[in-house]
Design a protein around this motif. Structure first.
Motif, PDB file in Angstrom:
ATOM      1  N   PRO B 179       0.748  -1.314  -0.050  1.00 40.17           N
ATOM      2  CA  PRO B 179      -0.067   0.095  -0.067  1.00 40.17           C
ATOM      3  C   PRO B 179       0.761   1.196   0.023  1.00 40.17           C
ATOM      4  O   PRO B 179       1.934   1.157   0.382  1.00 40.17           O
ATOM      5  CB  PRO B 179      -0.783  -0.189   1.442  1.00 40.17           C
ATOM      6  CG  PRO B 179      -0.323  -1.388   1.935  1.00 40.17           C
ATOM      7  CD  PRO B 179       0.675  -1.886   1.332  1.00 40.17           C
ATOM      8  N   ALA B 180       0.332   2.426  -0.320  1.00 41.24           N
ATOM      9  CA  ALA B 180       0.967   3.750  -0.326  1.00 41.24           C
ATOM     10  C   ALA B 180       1.635   3.949   1.172  1.00 41.24           C
ATOM     11  O   ALA B 180       0.883   3.596   1.964  1.00 41.24           O
ATOM     12  CB  ALA B 180       0.096   4.693  -0.737  1.00 41.24           C
ATOM     13  N   GLY B 181       2.679   4.390   0.980  1.00 43.54           N
ATOM     14  CA  GLY B 181       3.530   4.785   2.395  1.00 43.54           C
ATOM     15  C   GLY B 181       4.162   3.777   2.779  1.00 43.54           C
ATOM     16  O   GLY B 181       4.875   3.759   4.032  1.00 43.54           O
ATOM     17  N   THR B 182       3.892   2.721   2.245  1.00 46.23           N
ATOM     18  CA  THR B 182       4.774   1.250   2.807  1.00 46.23           C
ATOM     19  C   THR B 182       5.999   0.864   1.957  1.00 46.23           C
ATOM     20  O   THR B 182       5.618   1.191   0.744  1.00 46.23           O
ATOM     21  CB  THR B 182       4.067  -0.015   3.169  1.00 46.23           C
ATOM     22  OG1 THR B 182       3.511  -0.106   1.865  1.00 46.23           O
ATOM     23  CG2 THR B 182       2.974   0.302   4.348  1.00 46.23           C
ATOM     24  N   ASP B 186       9.354  -1.880   5.357  1.00 50.14           N
ATOM     25  CA  ASP B 186       8.231  -2.477   6.145  1.00 50.14           C
ATOM     26  C   ASP B 186       7.873  -3.676   5.772  1.00 50.14           C
ATOM     27  O   ASP B 186       7.386  -4.679   6.680  1.00 50.14           O
ATOM     28  CB  ASP B 186       6.995  -1.409   5.775  1.00 50.14           C
ATOM     29  CG  ASP B 186       7.327   0.012   5.869  1.00 50.14           C
ATOM     30  OD1 ASP B 186       7.574   0.342   7.179  1.00 50.14           O
ATOM     31  OD2 ASP B 186       7.285   0.790   5.289  1.00 50.14           O
ATOM     32  N   MET B 187       8.103  -4.167   4.665  1.00 50.90           N
ATOM     33  CA  MET B 187       8.080  -5.787   4.184  1.00 50.90           C
ATOM     34  C   MET B 187       8.722  -6.505   5.133  1.00 50.90           C
ATOM     35  O   MET B 187       8.405  -7.361   5.529  1.00 50.90           O
ATOM     36  CB  MET B 187       8.328  -5.773   2.700  1.00 50.90           C
ATOM     37  CG  MET B 187       7.761  -7.063   2.301  1.00 50.90           C
ATOM     38  SD  MET B 187       8.699  -7.355   0.469  1.00 50.90           S
ATOM     39  CE  MET B 187       7.472  -6.276  -0.371  1.00 50.90           C
ATOM     40  N   VAL B 188      10.087  -6.177   5.071  1.00 52.14           N
ATOM     41  CA  VAL B 188      11.038  -7.211   5.751  1.00 52.14           C
ATOM     42  C   VAL B 188      10.734  -7.237   7.304  1.00 52.14           C
ATOM     43  O   VAL B 188      10.807  -8.201   7.881  1.00 52.14           O
ATOM     44  CB  VAL B 188      12.479  -6.860   5.426  1.00 52.14           C
ATOM     45  CG1 VAL B 188      13.056  -5.503   6.013  1.00 52.14           C
ATOM     46  CG2 VAL B 188      13.283  -8.228   5.958  1.00 52.14           C
ATOM     47  N   VAL B 282       3.721 -17.284   3.403  1.00 56.66           N
ATOM     48  CA  VAL B 282       2.956 -16.427   2.371  1.00 56.66           C
ATOM     49  C   VAL B 282       2.379 -14.885   3.206  1.00 56.66           C
ATOM     50  O   VAL B 282       1.735 -15.225   4.036  1.00 56.66           O
ATOM     51  CB  VAL B 282       1.776 -16.916   1.697  1.00 56.66           C
ATOM     52  CG1 VAL B 282       1.208 -16.141   0.820  1.00 56.66           C
ATOM     53  CG2 VAL B 282       2.439 -18.334   0.938  1.00 56.66           C
ATOM     54  N   LEU B 283       2.661 -13.726   2.633  1.00 57.84           N
ATOM     55  CA  LEU B 283       2.213 -12.664   3.318  1.00 57.84           C
ATOM     56  C   LEU B 283       1.315 -12.010   2.251  1.00 57.84           C
ATOM     57  O   LEU B 283       1.794 -12.039   0.899  1.00 57.84           O
ATOM     58  CB  LEU B 283       3.390 -11.753   3.806  1.00 57.84           C
ATOM     59  CG  LEU B 283       3.945 -12.267   5.141  1.00 57.84           C
ATOM     60  CD1 LEU B 283       5.011 -13.158   4.870  1.00 57.84           C
ATOM     61  CD2 LEU B 283       4.555 -10.787   5.657  1.00 57.84           C
ATOM     62  N   ASP B 284       0.237 -11.124   2.606  1.00 56.64           N
ATOM     63  CA  ASP B 284      -0.392 -10.422   1.619  1.00 56.64           C
ATOM     64  C   ASP B 284       0.064  -8.962   1.798  1.00 56.64           C
ATOM     65  O   ASP B 284      -0.197  -8.410   2.958  1.00 56.64           O
ATOM     66  CB  ASP B 284      -2.030 -10.575   2.129  1.00 56.64           C
ATOM     67  CG  ASP B 284      -2.771  -9.753   1.279  1.00 56.64           C
ATOM     68  OD1 ASP B 284      -2.191  -8.858   0.344  1.00 56.64           O
ATOM     69  OD2 ASP B 284      -3.910  -9.582   1.441  1.00 56.64           O
ATOM     70  N   ALA B 285       0.667  -8.394   0.812  1.00 52.86           N
ATOM     71  CA  ALA B 285       1.486  -7.084   0.742  1.00 52.86           C
ATOM     72  C   ALA B 285       0.435  -5.920   1.182  1.00 52.86           C
ATOM     73  O   ALA B 285       0.632  -5.013   1.897  1.00 52.86           O
ATOM     74  CB  ALA B 285       1.917  -6.883  -0.388  1.00 52.86           C
ATOM     75  N   ALA B 286      -0.999  -6.258   0.787  1.00 53.03           N
ATOM     76  CA  ALA B 286      -2.143  -5.280   1.339  1.00 53.03           C
ATOM     77  C   ALA B 286      -2.088  -5.082   2.613  1.00 53.03           C
ATOM     78  O   ALA B 286      -2.599  -4.145   3.286  1.00 53.03           O
ATOM     79  CB  ALA B 286      -3.428  -5.824   0.614  1.00 53.03           C
ATOM     80  N   GLU B 287      -1.769  -6.024   3.515  1.00 53.27           N
ATOM     81  CA  GLU B 287      -1.888  -5.957   4.952  1.00 53.27           C
ATOM     82  C   GLU B 287      -0.751  -5.460   5.446  1.00 53.27           C
ATOM     83  O   GLU B 287      -0.899  -5.205   6.785  1.00 53.27           O
ATOM     84  CB  GLU B 287      -2.185  -7.446   5.466  1.00 53.27           C
ATOM     85  CG  GLU B 287      -3.495  -8.086   4.965  1.00 53.27           C
ATOM     86  CD  GLU B 287      -3.726  -9.416   5.650  1.00 53.27           C
ATOM     87  OE1 GLU B 287      -2.974  -9.879   6.317  1.00 53.27           O
ATOM     88  OE2 GLU B 287      -4.897  -9.797   5.155  1.00 53.27           O
ATOM     89  N   ILE B 288       0.346  -5.009   4.735  1.00 55.39           N
ATOM     90  CA  ILE B 288       1.430  -4.430   5.433  1.00 55.39           C
ATOM     91  C   ILE B 288       1.225  -2.932   5.694  1.00 55.39           C
ATOM     92  O   ILE B 288       0.985  -2.227   4.620  1.00 55.39           O
ATOM     93  CB  ILE B 288       2.766  -4.762   4.626  1.00 55.39           C
ATOM     94  CG1 ILE B 288       2.863  -6.139   4.648  1.00 55.39           C
ATOM     95  CG2 ILE B 288       3.903  -4.006   5.268  1.00 55.39           C
ATOM     96  CD1 ILE B 288       4.088  -6.663   3.863  1.00 55.39           C
ATOM     97  N   ALA B 289       1.573  -2.522   6.882  1.00 54.34           N
ATOM     98  CA  ALA B 289       1.651  -1.022   7.302  1.00 54.34           C
ATOM     99  C   ALA B 289       2.962  -0.683   7.653  1.00 54.34           C
ATOM    100  O   ALA B 289       3.744  -1.466   7.785  1.00 54.34           O
ATOM    101  CB  ALA B 289       0.616  -0.703   8.270  1.00 54.34           C
ATOM    102  N   PRO B 290       3.086   0.661   7.591  1.00 54.91           N
ATOM    103  CA  PRO B 290       4.496   1.298   8.016  1.00 54.91           C
ATOM    104  C   PRO B 290       4.853   0.578   9.493  1.00 54.91           C
ATOM    105  O   PRO B 290       4.025   0.524  10.257  1.00 54.91           O
ATOM    106  CB  PRO B 290       4.323   2.714   8.026  1.00 54.91           C
ATOM    107  CG  PRO B 290       3.289   3.106   7.082  1.00 54.91           C
ATOM    108  CD  PRO B 290       2.226   1.869   7.198  1.00 54.91           C
ATOM    109  N   MET B 291       6.029  -0.063   9.416  1.00 53.46           N
ATOM    110  CA  MET B 291       6.360  -0.910  10.785  1.00 53.46           C
ATOM    111  C   MET B 291       7.284  -0.048  11.551  1.00 53.46           C
ATOM    112  O   MET B 291       8.128   0.722  10.882  1.00 53.46           O
ATOM    113  CB  MET B 291       6.906  -2.093  10.196  1.00 53.46           C
ATOM    114  CG  MET B 291       5.953  -2.850   9.659  1.00 53.46           C
ATOM    115  SD  MET B 291       4.372  -3.421  10.166  1.00 53.46           S
ATOM    116  CE  MET B 291       4.961  -4.946  11.056  1.00 53.46           C
TER     117      MET B 291
END
Lengths: 207, 475
Positions: B179-182, B186-188, B282-291
């Motif tokens: 998502p925008a801003g991530t 944040d992914m890792v 498996v991760l869903d990128a859409a669920e990743i927020a700034p961490m």
């Protein structure tokens, strides 16, 4: 490298998980160009307060654990950096064996290069051994690499697994480089084959 | 070794580098590239000297000083005597053993894991080692790259090989789009939060999936960099058009026809359909927020919209004790909102996040704003070339005008081996990779986050959701 065969010694319990290499030896002590002399900084922040005085509650500051040669800890011991200063600091303090449920890969590997035996045993066994270690100086553990057993003070023997190549190298105190150089002809052959198979790989002649 | 069974990217690179398989399964693995720095090499060269050995392949070796170097006043000698000795020792050693060396005052000097890819020294399908755990970074190019200890540095210098057993294969697939801003950071961090700091032990992680494919090379380097924080031996991403475009024309990459031949081989490297992985996540990128991390282990991480967790909710006493210890060290309370945590220092740099793309992302947030009162903010570019590029784009002016310090390249406050350290009790928003106790200086407190999030913390003076900073265009 010193051989490791059998060790009977005081064991220090360190009931912490994820003991990282910064905790074993903080980065500010990595500015040495030697392997020796790091024992005094082992577990620096756990062992000393901000003024450099010993923290009396830390296990290695108490008798009989000042003379411990075995360390028992929880999961993921040695995680973090590849610094070999971590096993050097343990060795310089006198630790020859670390027992934990599991270890970070690089630290585990580095131990063998320095004559330290890392032993993987299940968490409940580690806890039982910590119980033994807490009994003090009369409750020594024996680690027998030849037979691959840890012997508790009550005589109970607990087997452990270890890679045969590494076991052999430790038992004999063998130098890995010397062993590899015995295969120099294979390395020459590989380099010649690689030059044909991947001729595009540039040499780094100068930067 | 050739086999008909489908193989992973790791299997292929491994197989093509086995010199000899010993009877017990241990392999002599050939090393194509050896990167050397000042902290983990002195004892290795000393070992060579004592045994009367030479460096087998100086033409596969590159040395640079990065950990100890001051990030200011490069025209003067290093003040700190031990740091000065370590750099001088490296210089003596590279001279004595004929190893190519990038001097401290050369524009190409920088963090070893930034300059390897930047100069085209790190290439797909090669084996790369360095006496530094963040060597996993180079796997972003499709190399098998991992950190080694000093004894193994000596082993590679002497033999150009290592004694190794193959790792297990782990697939981390991130589906969908970030998502925008991530960002890649944040992914890792989300991946490490999911699998834990020992989740990858014994494995090489291959990162795949739409969100990984969509990352630029800087983002891929960030993801692979922190593989070691997930306990993995290495991280890898299959080379593709993004990789080839990145490498084309880099000074130490193959040139002209040789580059085309290399690309043809590199195209054979991606994992075969049906290749076996010992573990898949498996991760869903859409669920990743700034961490942002809250504790003293990289797995202690939450979305910026979250709160400090409650140790009493942990399943067993050992975990509760560990969490209490972390909160005590970090001076945080259970339930405290992450966005209410004020910071003293902001550090943008390290082998994780100091590339030009990282600096652009931070500058986008900083542009037209000021560093909050009482906050010390610094940018340490990953290399002299990154610094030069940033200055050509005017990023240094954006940072300086906002009140950031703009420094010379090096590892700096990631681990505080040079004068850049936290003071006891200081709290830092940091784009680096480790939040261990005392990592950035004794008693210092570290919150790991992305460059954009670090910039947001600098201008607000607290951990902040970069998505809420007004006026920020979210691409």
């Amino acid at each position: 490298m010193d051989k490791f065969t059998t060790l009977t010694a005081v064991a220090a319990p360190l009931p912490l998980a994820n003991v990282d290499t910064d905790k074993i030896i903080p980065a500010r002590f990595l500015k040495t160009i030697k392997r020796s002399g790091l024992g005094v900084h082992l577990f620096d922040t756990l062992r000393y307060d901000a003024d450099g005085a010993e923290r009396p509650d830390f296990v290695l500051n108490r008798e009989p654990y000042r003379g411990a040669q075995i360390l028992i800890a929880h999961e993921n011991f040695g995680c973090g950096s590849s610094r070999e200063h971590a096993p050097w600091a343990l060795l310089d303090f006198g630790i020859r064996c670390v027992i934990a449920p599991d270890f970070a890969d690089i630290f585990y590997n580095n131990c063998f290069k320095n004559g330290i035996l890392p032993v993987r045993l299940p968490r409940d066994v580690c806890d039982a051994l910590m119980g033994d270690a807490a009994l003090g100086g009369n409750a020594r553990l024996t680690v027998d690499l030849q037979r691959q057993v840890v012997v508790r003070p009550n005589g109970e023997e607990i087997g452990f697994e270890i890679d045969p190549f590494r076991r052999h190298s430790l038992l004999e105190g063998l130098d890995d480089i010397g062993q590899t150089l015995a295969h120099a002809a294979s390395i020459d052959g590989y380099e010649a084959a690689r030059a044909k198979a991947r001729p595009w790989l540039p040499a780094i002649d100068a930067v | 070794m050739t086999t008909d069974a489908p193989r992973t990217l790791f299997d292929k690179v491994w197989d093509s580098h086995v010199v000899e398989r010993l009877p017990d399964g241990t392999c002599i693995l050939y090393i194509d590239r050896h990167l050397v720095h000042e902290v983990t090499s002195p004892q290795a060269f000393e070992g060579l000297r004592m045994a009367g050995r030479r460096v087998r392949r100086p033409d596969a070796t590159v040395a640079v000083a990065d950990h100890n170097v001051p990030t200011e006043a490069r025209d003067r000698p290093i003040e700190e005597p031990e740091s000065r000795l370590q750099v001088a020792t490296l210089e003596e050693n590279v001279h004595a053993f004929g190893v190519p060396y990038i001097p401290v005052r050369d524009v190409r000097q920088g963090i070893v894991h930034v300059i390897g890819p930047e100069l085209g020294i790190s290439l797909p399908g090669t084996t790369i080692v360095c006496g530094d755990s963040h060597t996993s970074t180079h796997g972003a190019l499709g190399a098998l790259a991992f950190g080694i200890g000093t004894s193994e540095v000596e082993h590679v210098l002497a033999t150009q090989t290592l004694l190794q057993k193959p790792a297990k294969n782990m697939l981390v697939r991130v589906d969908g789009r970030l998502p925008a801003g991530t960002t890649a950071k944040d992914m890792v961090l989300a991946i490490i939060g999911r699998i834990g700091t020992a989740g990858g032990t014994g494995h090489v992680i291959e990162y795949a999936g739409e969100a990984v494919r969509a990352l630029d090379m800087a983002g891929r380097l960030t993801v692979c960099n922190m593989s070691i924080e997930a306990g993995a031996r290495a991280g890898m991403i299959a080379p593709d058009e993004t990789t080839f475009a990145y490498l084309r024309g880099r000074p130490h990459a193959p040139q002209g026809q040789a580059f085309q031949e290399a690309v043809a081989w590199w195209r054979t490297l991606p994992s075969d359909p049906g290749a076996h992985y010992d573990r898949t996540v498996v991760l869903d990128a859409a669920e990743i927020a700034p961490m942002v991390t809250w504790g003293t282990s990289p797995e202690a991480v939450v979305p910026i919209t979250g709160s400090v967790p409650d140790p009493e909710a942990a399943p067993d006493e050992a975990q509760r004790a560990q969490m209490r210890r972390m909160l005590d060290y970090m001076d945080l309370r259970p339930g405290q909102r992450m966005q209410d945590v004020a910071v003293d220092v902001v550090f943008i740099g390290s082998c994780t996040n100091s590339r030009i793309e990282d600096l652009r992302a931070a500058a986008d947030v900083v542009r037209g704003r000021r560093v909050a009162d009482g906050v010390r903010a610094m940018v340490v570019p990953g290399s002299g070339l990154v610094k030069q590029a940033a200055e050509q784009e005017g990023l240094d002016r954006i940072f300086r005008e906002a009140g950031f310090e703009w420094r010379e390249a090096g590892c700096s406050m990631c681990l505080g081996m040079n004068p850049d350290k936290l003071k006891p009790g200081q709290r830092c928003a940091s784009t680096s990779n480790r939040n261990f106790e005392g990592r950035q200086g004794p008693g210092g407190r570290t919150h790991l986050l992305s460059p954009a999030m670090a910039a947001a913390a600098a201008v607000t003076g607290r951990l902040s959701d970069v998505r809420e900073i007004a006026g920020r265009e979210m691409a």
